[in-house]
Design a protein around this motif. Structure first.
Motif, PDB file in Angstrom:
ATOM      1  N   GLY A 188      -1.328 -16.956   1.768  1.00 48.03           N
ATOM      2  CA  GLY A 188      -1.569 -16.963   3.215  1.00 48.03           C
ATOM      3  C   GLY A 188      -2.084 -18.313   3.696  1.00 48.03           C
ATOM      4  N   SER A 272       3.976 -10.530  11.984  1.00 50.22           N
ATOM      5  CA  SER A 272       3.955  -9.070  11.822  1.00 50.22           C
ATOM      6  C   SER A 272       4.932  -8.484  12.808  1.00 50.22           C
ATOM      7  CB  SER A 272       2.572  -8.531  12.116  1.00 50.22           C
ATOM      8  OG  SER A 272       1.651  -9.178  11.308  1.00 50.22           O
ATOM      9  N   ILE A 286      -7.501  -7.286  -1.832  1.00 48.75           N
ATOM     10  CA  ILE A 286      -6.786  -8.481  -2.277  1.00 48.75           C
ATOM     11  C   ILE A 286      -7.750  -9.443  -2.965  1.00 48.75           C
ATOM     12  CG2 ILE A 286      -5.500 -10.501  -1.398  1.00 48.75           C
ATOM     13  CD1 ILE A 286      -3.689  -8.622  -0.175  1.00 48.75           C
ATOM     14  N   GLY A 314      -5.695 -15.626   2.941  1.00 50.76           N
ATOM     15  CA  GLY A 314      -5.401 -14.202   3.058  1.00 50.76           C
ATOM     16  C   GLY A 314      -4.231 -14.006   3.994  1.00 50.76           C
ATOM     17  N   LEU A 315      -3.477 -12.944   3.747  1.00 49.76           N
ATOM     18  CA  LEU A 315      -2.286 -12.688   4.552  1.00 49.76           C
ATOM     19  C   LEU A 315      -2.622 -11.780   5.724  1.00 49.76           C
ATOM     20  CD1 LEU A 315       0.060 -11.945   1.540  1.00 49.76           C
ATOM     21  CD2 LEU A 315       0.358 -13.855   3.143  1.00 49.76           C
ATOM     22  N   LYS A 317      -2.408  -8.605   7.931  1.00 50.94           N
ATOM     23  CA  LYS A 317      -2.086  -7.286   7.384  1.00 50.94           C
ATOM     24  C   LYS A 317      -0.686  -6.775   7.695  1.00 50.94           C
ATOM     25  CE  LYS A 317      -6.498  -5.377   6.436  1.00 50.94           C
ATOM     26  NZ  LYS A 317      -7.665  -4.817   7.018  1.00 50.94           N
ATOM     27  N   TYR A 322       2.300  -9.289   2.920  1.00 48.19           N
ATOM     28  CA  TYR A 322       1.115  -8.467   2.671  1.00 48.19           C
ATOM     29  C   TYR A 322       1.535  -7.081   2.160  1.00 48.19           C
ATOM     30  CZ  TYR A 322      -3.193  -5.840   3.537  1.00 48.19           C
ATOM     31  OH  TYR A 322      -4.305  -5.045   3.385  1.00 48.19           O
ATOM     32  N   LYS A 323       2.549  -6.535   2.833  1.00 47.59           N
ATOM     33  CA  LYS A 323       3.007  -5.196   2.447  1.00 47.59           C
ATOM     34  C   LYS A 323       3.614  -5.205   1.048  1.00 47.59           C
ATOM     35  CE  LYS A 323       3.431  -3.788   7.103  1.00 47.59           C
ATOM     36  NZ  LYS A 323       4.196  -3.384   8.224  1.00 47.59           N
ATOM     37  N   GLN A 326       0.756  -5.371  -1.419  1.00 46.27           N
ATOM     38  CA  GLN A 326       0.069  -4.084  -1.549  1.00 46.27           C
ATOM     39  C   GLN A 326       0.874  -3.128  -2.431  1.00 46.27           C
ATOM     40  OE1 GLN A 326      -3.007  -2.655  -0.018  1.00 46.27           O
ATOM     41  NE2 GLN A 326      -3.405  -4.820  -0.225  1.00 46.27           N
TER      42      GLN A 326
END
Ligand SMILES: O=P(O)(O)O[C@@H]1[C@@H](OP(=O)(O)O)[C@H](OP(=O)(O)O)[C@H](O)[C@H](OP(=O)(O)O)[C@H]1OP(=O)(O)O
Ligand SMILES: Nc1ncnc2c1ncn2[C@@H]1O[C@H](COP(=O)(O)OP(=O)(O)OP(=O)(O)O)[C@@H](O)[C@H]1O
Length: 491
Positions: A188, A272, A286, A314-315, A317, A322-323, A326
């Motif tokens: 990110g 997003s 994360i 960080g990405l 959400k 991000y998905k 996860q």
């Protein structure tokens, strides 16, 4: 599609992987995806249909929940005239890369998947006829295992992709190692993402392809034949990024255009554009585990410059990266922690083979299957139910570690922008874009022992041939034990 009127001359070879072969329609934005199998291991038509049905169901009922409705195109099954399929197979055979010809396209069942052609798909639900650029990235695993079952310390420091590179080069799969590290892409942090994307552009391997108006213009057609001429790429991209002025050609121009491309890819990857049901399902924070890989060239460069803190912003959400991460992190135990659970399921199935279908090992991949994946507990109560949940979550994670992301970009003018279409800005142009994920076929239950063995091989090769060279103590230790080729996993 009117299947009775299918004409092989309207279709052309588009690409293939290890499991499927894709042809695209010359005019319309659709592709057909056929399953492949080793020669003389043909499956029956019923088996092919069942396999394809599983793929569609899995996309529809499971992966859409993880990734979001708009990112996943599950497609539909289509039954084609056998004569058309046979003619098509003959027509495309000369286009196929030699390294993929160890498997044959299925021509016996007549079944295939029909999907939107994501390399030509205009921004969602709009049919237009303007130039389109599409970037396909296979990002691979974006985290370092945090599981306490990991037996080799190196796995907590160096990511699987970076370790695997050495084995792949040694095996002759690729000529040179790549500087790409998935942890940089998934960080990110724009600087690290920029470095990761530049590394992909330098050594695309099977992790990057670029298409213009549906045609491959950059990346590897074959393991041997790679198009990686930046000047040629810049020539293709210039009208997209500098539509009105004549940027003079030359190395500066090439660099500027590549920089613009990287910027646009970064922005679309961080955008997003969808919400999903599993959106709030936090598989693992994360922050758990290390956010950088010691072998990343970006990290090494920082250390060389006396900086020791690697930024991980960080990405966001909602973004697809991000998905994807996860879903990948459903592999909570690492293959070393998972393998004994797989063995437990195997033993149970040996005793009660009739339970295989009740346990949904081979589908159906429906709502009930998805619901069972939501139990994230890692406390082993010794039951079959626990072992099975972890095995199924691991299969999802493996699928997410091997999927590809497609970003399609079409130029638009300022006054054409509407709220329905996401837009990304470059310095001298703007694009509407869509982001999708492909190759979401659930990894088979049977591949788990292979994963376990491969993990050992990758780690062992790295310890013996790469790390040992950097560490004189380790090096002499390996010299004394030249025949020690096994990494022993605790079970
Ligand atoms: O194991 P890996 O990480 O090498 O991944 C395999 C891929 O190799 P890669 O490292 O990306 O070059 C491999 O890619 P290639 O065929 O080498 O382009 C496949 O995607 C393979 O999937 P499957 O088992 O055929 O469904 C992938 O196998 P899975 O492990 O995902 O099953
Ligand atoms: N819907 C689509 N639109 C455009 N191109 C596609 C589409 N689906 C697949 N492709 C192209 O075909 C290639 C092979 O497809 P895919 O990745 O699904 O094959 P695979 O055999 O399942 O891959 P793997 O080797 O990872 O198992 C992709 O890399 C992509 O370039």
């Amino acid at each position: 599609m009117e299947v009775e009127k299918m004409d092989e001359n309207e279709w052309k070879y588009h690409g293939e992987g290890n499991q499927s072969l894709v042809v695209s329609h010359c005019q319309r934005c659709v592709v057909l995806r056929f399953l492949k199998s080793p020669p003389n291991q043909n499956k029956t038509s019923e088996e092919i249909l069942h396999h394809l049905q599983n793929i569609v169901d899995f996309g529809k009922h499971v992966m859409k929940q993880f990734f979001g409705e708009n990112y996943v195109h599950h497609g539909e099954i289509i039954q084609l005239p056998l004569d058309f399929v046979r003619q098509l197979c003959l027509k495309i055979q000369p286009e196929r890369p030699e390294s993929r010809c160890d498997k044959d396209m299925d021509t016996l069942s007549g079944y295939a998947m029909c999907l939107p052609n994501l390399t030509r798909l205009q921004t969602y639900r709009f049919v237009e006829h303007r130039p389109i650029l599409c970037i396909e990235i296979k990002p691979k695993c974006g985290f370092i295992p945090f599981s306490s079952h990991v037996s080799q310390e190196i796995k907590h420091k160096v990511c699987r992709y970076c370790m695997h590179q050495h084995l792949k080069v040694a095996n002759g799969k690729w000529k040179r190692p790549s500087k790409y590290c998935p942890l940089d892409l998934f960080s990110g942090n724009k600087q690290r993402m920029h470095f990761a994307l530049k590394s992909l552009l330098q050594e695309a391997q099977n992790n990057l392809k670029i298409f213009k108006n549906g045609e491959l213009i950059y990346g590897c057609k074959d393991d041997q034949e790679c198009v990686s001429d930046w000047n040629e790429l810049a020539r293709h991209l210039k009208p997209f990024f500098f539509p009105s002025n004549g940027l003079v050609s030359g190395p500066h121009c090439t660099r500027t255009i590549v920089k613009e491309l990287i910027h646009v890819i970064t922005m679309t990857l961080l955008s997003s554009t969808d919400a999903c049901r599993a959106g709030d399902m936090k598989t693992v924070p994360i922050s758990q585990g290390r956010s950088y890989c010691e072998a990343s060239a970006f990290n090494k460069e920082l250390v060389r410059n006396g900086k020791h803190k690697l930024e991980s912003s960080g990405l966001p959400k909602g973004c697809l990266l991000y998905k994807t991460l996860q879903a990948q992190m459903l592999d909570m135990l690492d293959i070393e922690g998972l393998y004994p659970l797989y063995t437990r399921v195997e033993q149970y199935l040996e005793e009660f083979p009739e339970e295989r279908s009740t346990l949904q090992i081979d589908g159906p991949y429906n709502e009930a299957f998805y619901e069972k994946l939501l139990d994230l507990s890692t406390e082993d109560d010794g039951t079959i139910a626990f072992a099975l949940t972890k095995v199924q979550q691991y299969r999802i994670a493996m699928t997410a570690k091997d999927c590809s992301i497609m970003i399609s970009l079409s130029p638009c003018l300022q006054d054409e922008c509407s709220e329905q279409r996401p837009v990304v800005l470059a310095s001298k142009s703007r694009f509407t874009f869509s982001v999708s994920v492909l190759d979401l076929d659930l990894k088979p239950y049977e591949s788990i022992p292979h994963q376990y063995k491969l993990d050992g091989k990758i780690v062992n090769y790295y310890l013996k041939n790469v790390q040992a060279k950097d560490d004189p103590v380790m090096s002499s230790l390996f010299k004394e034990n030249e025949d020690c080729t096994l990494v022993l996993h605790k079970v």
